[in-house]
Scaffold this motif. Structure first.
Motif, PDB file in Angstrom:
ATOM      1  N   PRO A   1       0.816  -1.222   0.000  1.00 38.47           N
ATOM      2  CA  PRO A   1       0.000   0.000   0.000  1.00 38.47           C
ATOM      3  C   PRO A   1       0.849   1.271   0.000  1.00 38.47           C
ATOM      4  CG  PRO A   1      -0.837  -1.559   1.601  1.00 38.47           C
ATOM      5  CD  PRO A   1       0.487  -2.095   1.135  1.00 38.47           C
ATOM      6  N   LEU A   2       1.936   1.251   0.772  1.00 36.89           N
ATOM      7  CA  LEU A   2       2.761   2.448   0.894  1.00 36.89           C
ATOM      8  C   LEU A   2       3.454   2.798  -0.413  1.00 36.89           C
ATOM      9  CD1 LEU A   2       3.793   4.609   2.848  1.00 36.89           C
ATOM     10  CD2 LEU A   2       5.673   3.072   3.429  1.00 36.89           C
ATOM     11  N   SER A   3       3.951   1.790  -1.121  1.00 37.97           N
ATOM     12  CA  SER A   3       4.729   2.053  -2.334  1.00 37.97           C
ATOM     13  C   SER A   3       3.895   2.095  -3.601  1.00 37.97           C
ATOM     14  CB  SER A   3       5.823   0.979  -2.489  1.00 37.97           C
ATOM     15  OG  SER A   3       5.243  -0.309  -2.586  1.00 37.97           O
ATOM     16  N   TYR A   4       2.653   1.596  -3.556  1.00 36.52           N
ATOM     17  CA  TYR A   4       1.837   1.583  -4.778  1.00 36.52           C
ATOM     18  C   TYR A   4       0.356   1.859  -4.519  1.00 36.52           C
ATOM     19  CZ  TYR A   4      -0.507  -0.125  -8.986  1.00 36.52           C
ATOM     20  OH  TYR A   4      -1.306  -0.226 -10.090  1.00 36.52           O
ATOM     21  N   GLY A   5      -0.226   1.183  -3.526  1.00 34.32           N
ATOM     22  CA  GLY A   5      -1.676   1.244  -3.335  1.00 34.32           C
ATOM     23  C   GLY A   5      -2.211   2.638  -3.071  1.00 34.32           C
ATOM     24  N   ILE A   6      -1.557   3.398  -2.187  1.00 36.57           N
ATOM     25  CA  ILE A   6      -2.040   4.740  -1.876  1.00 36.57           C
ATOM     26  C   ILE A   6      -1.940   5.636  -3.103  1.00 36.57           C
ATOM     27  CG2 ILE A   6      -1.738   6.765  -0.403  1.00 36.57           C
ATOM     28  CD1 ILE A   6      -0.531   4.926   1.708  1.00 36.57           C
ATOM     29  N   ALA A   7      -0.831   5.540  -3.829  1.00 36.13           N
ATOM     30  CA  ALA A   7      -0.686   6.337  -5.054  1.00 36.13           C
ATOM     31  C   ALA A   7      -1.771   5.989  -6.068  1.00 36.13           C
ATOM     32  CB  ALA A   7       0.698   6.100  -5.658  1.00 36.13           C
ATOM     33  N   LEU A   8      -2.115   4.714  -6.167  1.00 32.26           N
ATOM     34  CA  LEU A   8      -3.175   4.296  -7.073  1.00 32.26           C
ATOM     35  C   LEU A   8      -4.509   4.923  -6.683  1.00 32.26           C
ATOM     36  CD1 LEU A   8      -4.273   2.526  -9.378  1.00 32.26           C
ATOM     37  CD2 LEU A   8      -4.483   0.655  -7.712  1.00 32.26           C
ATOM     38  N   ARG A   9      -4.828   4.904  -5.388  1.00 28.93           N
ATOM     39  CA  ARG A   9      -6.082   5.481  -4.920  1.00 28.93           C
ATOM     40  C   ARG A   9      -6.128   6.997  -5.157  1.00 28.93           C
ATOM     41  NH1 ARG A   9     -10.756   3.597  -2.815  1.00 28.93           N
ATOM     42  NH2 ARG A   9     -10.856   3.940  -5.057  1.00 28.93           N
ATOM     43  N   ILE A  10      -4.986   7.673  -4.973  1.00 31.45           N
ATOM     44  CA  ILE A  10      -4.929   9.116  -5.239  1.00 31.45           C
ATOM     45  C   ILE A  10      -5.175   9.390  -6.717  1.00 31.45           C
ATOM     46  CG2 ILE A  10      -3.404  11.129  -5.302  1.00 31.45           C
ATOM     47  CD1 ILE A  10      -2.088  10.061  -2.749  1.00 31.45           C
ATOM     48  N   SER A  11      -4.560   8.587  -7.578  1.00 30.35           N
ATOM     49  CA  SER A  11      -4.749   8.794  -9.024  1.00 30.35           C
ATOM     50  C   SER A  11      -6.192   8.531  -9.448  1.00 30.35           C
ATOM     51  CB  SER A  11      -3.790   7.889  -9.812  1.00 30.35           C
ATOM     52  OG  SER A  11      -4.158   6.523  -9.692  1.00 30.35           O
ATOM     53  N   GLU A  12      -6.909   7.675  -8.720  1.00 29.65           N
ATOM     54  CA  GLU A  12      -8.308   7.384  -9.030  1.00 29.65           C
ATOM     55  C   GLU A  12      -9.258   8.448  -8.477  1.00 29.65           C
ATOM     56  OE1 GLU A  12      -8.111   2.460  -9.013  1.00 29.65           O
ATOM     57  OE2 GLU A  12      -8.798   3.547  -7.233  1.00 29.65           O
ATOM     58  N   LEU A  13      -8.968   8.926  -7.257  1.00 29.02           N
ATOM     59  CA  LEU A  13      -9.904   9.826  -6.567  1.00 29.02           C
ATOM     60  C   LEU A  13      -9.569  11.311  -6.738  1.00 29.02           C
ATOM     61  CD1 LEU A  13     -10.248   7.790  -3.232  1.00 29.02           C
ATOM     62  CD2 LEU A  13     -11.909   7.913  -5.097  1.00 29.02           C
ATOM     63  N   ALA A  14      -8.283  11.627  -6.952  1.00 30.02           N
ATOM     64  CA  ALA A  14      -7.876  13.030  -7.093  1.00 30.02           C
ATOM     65  C   ALA A  14      -6.690  13.141  -8.041  1.00 30.02           C
ATOM     66  CB  ALA A  14      -7.527  13.622  -5.726  1.00 30.02           C
ATOM     67  N   PRO A  15      -6.916  12.882  -9.328  1.00 30.36           N
ATOM     68  CA  PRO A  15      -5.816  12.917 -10.314  1.00 30.36           C
ATOM     69  C   PRO A  15      -5.091  14.269 -10.295  1.00 30.36           C
ATOM     70  CG  PRO A  15      -7.829  12.035 -11.289  1.00 30.36           C
ATOM     71  CD  PRO A  15      -8.211  12.592  -9.951  1.00 30.36           C
ATOM     72  N   GLY A  16      -3.764  14.212 -10.393  1.00 35.06           N
ATOM     73  CA  GLY A  16      -2.974  15.435 -10.448  1.00 35.06           C
ATOM     74  C   GLY A  16      -2.597  16.012  -9.093  1.00 35.06           C
ATOM     75  N   HIS A  17      -3.023  15.361  -8.008  1.00 33.04           N
ATOM     76  CA  HIS A  17      -2.725  15.869  -6.667  1.00 33.04           C
ATOM     77  C   HIS A  17      -1.813  14.883  -5.929  1.00 33.04           C
ATOM     78  CE1 HIS A  17      -5.478  19.321  -6.696  1.00 33.04           C
ATOM     79  NE2 HIS A  17      -6.287  18.544  -7.413  1.00 33.04           N
ATOM     80  N   GLU A  18      -0.686  14.578  -6.526  1.00 33.29           N
ATOM     81  CA  GLU A  18       0.220  13.586  -5.947  1.00 33.29           C
ATOM     82  C   GLU A  18       0.827  14.033  -4.624  1.00 33.29           C
ATOM     83  OE1 GLU A  18       4.183  14.109  -8.568  1.00 33.29           O
ATOM     84  OE2 GLU A  18       2.305  14.027  -9.689  1.00 33.29           O
ATOM     85  N   GLU A  19       0.842  15.357  -4.384  1.00 32.66           N
ATOM     86  CA  GLU A  19       1.399  15.839  -3.122  1.00 32.66           C
ATOM     87  C   GLU A  19       0.596  15.348  -1.908  1.00 32.66           C
ATOM     88  OE1 GLU A  19      -1.636  18.792  -4.511  1.00 32.66           O
ATOM     89  OE2 GLU A  19       0.054  17.729  -5.435  1.00 32.66           O
ATOM     90  N   VAL A  20      -0.646  14.919  -2.134  1.00 33.82           N
ATOM     91  CA  VAL A  20      -1.481  14.408  -1.049  1.00 33.82           C
ATOM     92  C   VAL A  20      -0.857  13.153  -0.432  1.00 33.82           C
ATOM     93  CG1 VAL A  20      -3.769  13.483  -0.461  1.00 33.82           C
ATOM     94  CG2 VAL A  20      -3.566  15.382  -2.060  1.00 33.82           C
ATOM     95  N   LEU A  21      -0.077  12.419  -1.223  1.00 30.53           N
ATOM     96  CA  LEU A  21       0.566  11.202  -0.722  1.00 30.53           C
ATOM     97  C   LEU A  21       1.388  11.488   0.527  1.00 30.53           C
ATOM     98  CD1 LEU A  21       1.379   8.199  -1.112  1.00 30.53           C
ATOM     99  CD2 LEU A  21       3.254   9.014  -2.559  1.00 30.53           C
ATOM    100  N   GLY A  22       2.129  12.600   0.509  1.00 28.14           N
ATOM    101  CA  GLY A  22       2.952  12.953   1.655  1.00 28.14           C
ATOM    102  C   GLY A  22       2.134  13.215   2.900  1.00 28.14           C
ATOM    103  N   PHE A  23       0.983  13.841   2.738  1.00 28.43           N
ATOM    104  CA  PHE A  23       0.147  14.152   3.892  1.00 28.43           C
ATOM    105  C   PHE A  23      -0.512  12.904   4.463  1.00 28.43           C
ATOM    106  CE2 PHE A  23       0.379  18.162   1.530  1.00 28.43           C
ATOM    107  CZ  PHE A  23       0.800  19.010   2.548  1.00 28.43           C
TER     108      PHE A  23
END
Length: 445
Positions: free
Chosen positions: A61-83
């Motif tokens: 989840p840390l290395s892929y799953g969370i980024a996948l969910r961000i790309s599905e729910l809020a495309p273009g907001h990759e900075e949210v991963l850090g938060f």
């Protein structure tokens, strides 16, 4: 007595092993207890699988799953991963010493650590299911707070068992083997995630289920043994709870300096790994959803490097009776890999950088864990002190993603984030951390 349930009383500690730790207050305190007996090959095998399970469940989840969910729910907001990752780490930072104290004082027929393996696994699985079902990023974040906390509790219990059971002459080797498992697990886990990437829920649940089974099998097949005869220990008071978050740095200088060096190294490490999925997507001009295959391919090559790093670092540091030298070698290898990645815009150079960084992380994690086992100030409080050690990794994992979210925007051009600056800063910090341990930790060679 069977080797798979070692206990004090064995005397097979070699004179060479004794030279690892000098006559400091911390080592004297540890040396006042009877030496630990060697553990069997079968015990080490199941310990390795349990370490693999905890790692695959948390790192996918840390290395892929969370980024996948961000790309599905809020495309273009990759900075949210850090938060999201930073918030989860901050929550666990608050509770980890309390969990450590609770573990140290647990008296049950199953031991002190086993109940926490099962507790953490249950919480972790619940968090992964919540993330897979999440309708928005707020719920994704809440799920990861549960998921990261749960798998961290299980992983901490496994490490506490190692600190409780392993004699000095096996610490480097076993740290190498369990460390190797934690390196392999995310890579194989990414491959599993990629195979089921058409179903977001399976991306979270399948690695979690694998981790849960392997974690559960370890205490079932290799029981920890009852802790009822250990006595009740000291009472938990408000003062002891607040005191569990720290220690006397003047009384235990080696532990303090190692903590600081580890802290700085891990800030550099998380600078250079948190945004890996987005970094590869940018440098290879690929959509985020297609990066899993690239990450898995690069990771599989990195596994070879990680295997060599963990085994060479662990086995050679045991044989040569040197730990700190290998820590600083790891730091220089990390710098080489980070520079290669920072300047890479092609797959071959990205692979080269990743291989060096995997090698460095494996060597550092293996050898520094052996150092920690040697300089724990009070063995009766192993869980608490291991939780304090975890601060040196968890605080960076909470703070570094937040700082990195800012760093990548410095000088950014549109959607092209400044990963070059981020990776070079990470390299500098990793080197400083390694040098602190080399120059300041005197109680271990």
């Amino acid at each position: 007595m069977k080797n798979n349930d070692p206990s004090p009383g064995s005397t097979d500690v070699s004179p060479a092993a004794a030279h690892f730790v000098n006559d400091t207050k911390a080592s004297a305190q540890a040396g006042s207890e009877p030496p630990l007996g060697r553990v069997s090959g079968g015990y080490i095998f199941w310990l390795m699988l349990a370490s693999f399970g905890a790692s695959i469940a948390m790192m996918v989840p840390l290395s892929y799953g969370i980024a996948l969910r961000i790309s599905e729910l809020a495309p273009g907001h990759e900075e949210v991963l850090g938060f999201i990752t930073g918030t989860a780490q901050a929550v666990f930072l608050v509770i980890s010493p309390l969990v450590g104290m609770w573990s140290d004082r647990t008296r049950s027929r199953w031991g002190r650590r086993t109940p926490f393996i099962f507790l953490g696994t249950a919480i972790g699985l619940a968090g992964l299911v919540l993330m897979g079902l999440a309708p928005n990023l707020l719920v994704v974040g809440a799920g990861w707070v549960l998921g990261m906390s749960g798998w961290s509790i299980s992983g901490a219990a496994i490490q506490n068992i190692q600190a409780d059971k392993l004699p000095e002459q096996q610490r480097g080797k076993v740290s190498a083997l369990t460390g190797l498992m934690t390196q392999i697990a995310p890579v194989l886990g990414i491959g599993v995630a990629y195979a089921v990437s058409s179903n977001t829920m399976l991306v979270f649940v399948v690695p979690g289920a694998i981790g849960a089974v392997l974690l559960a099998l370890f205490p079932v097949l290799k029981p920890e043994g009852s802790s009822r005869d250990l006595g009740q220990g000291s009472k938990v008071t408000a003062r002891s709870v607040f005191g569990s978050y720290g220690f006397n740095i003047r009384k235990y200088p080696d532990f303090a300096w190692n903590w600081l060096g580890r802290f700085v190294f891990f800030i550099g490490l998380y600078f250079n790994t948190t945004f890996g999925t987005f970094f590869y997507a940018q440098r290879l001009a690929l959509p985020v959803k297609e990066v899993a295959g690239v990450v898995a391919t690069i990771g599989m090559l990195g596994v070879v490097a990680a295997a060599g790093g963990a085994l060479l670092g662990g086995f050679l540091s045991d044989k040569l009776q040197r730990r700190r030298l290998f820590v600083v070698i790891a730091a220089f290898l990390f710098v080489a890999g980070a520079i290669a990645e920072a300047t890479a815009w092609s797959l071959p150079q990205l692979i080269l950088g990743a291989v060096f960084m995997q090698l460095a992380i494996a060597v550092f994690a293996t050898v520094d864990q052996a150092i920690i086992f040697a300089i724990i100030p009070e063995r009766s409080e192993t869980g608490r002190y291991m939780a304090i050690v975890a601060f040196a990794q968890k605080i960076p994992s909470a703070v570094a993603p937040l700082l990195a979210s800012v760093v990548i925007t410095i000088g950014a051009l549109g959607d092209t984030k400044n990963y070059t600056l981020l990776y070079l800063l990470g390299a500098s910090l990793a080197l400083i951390g390694g040098l602190i341990i080399l120059l300041k930790v005197k109680g271990v060679r």
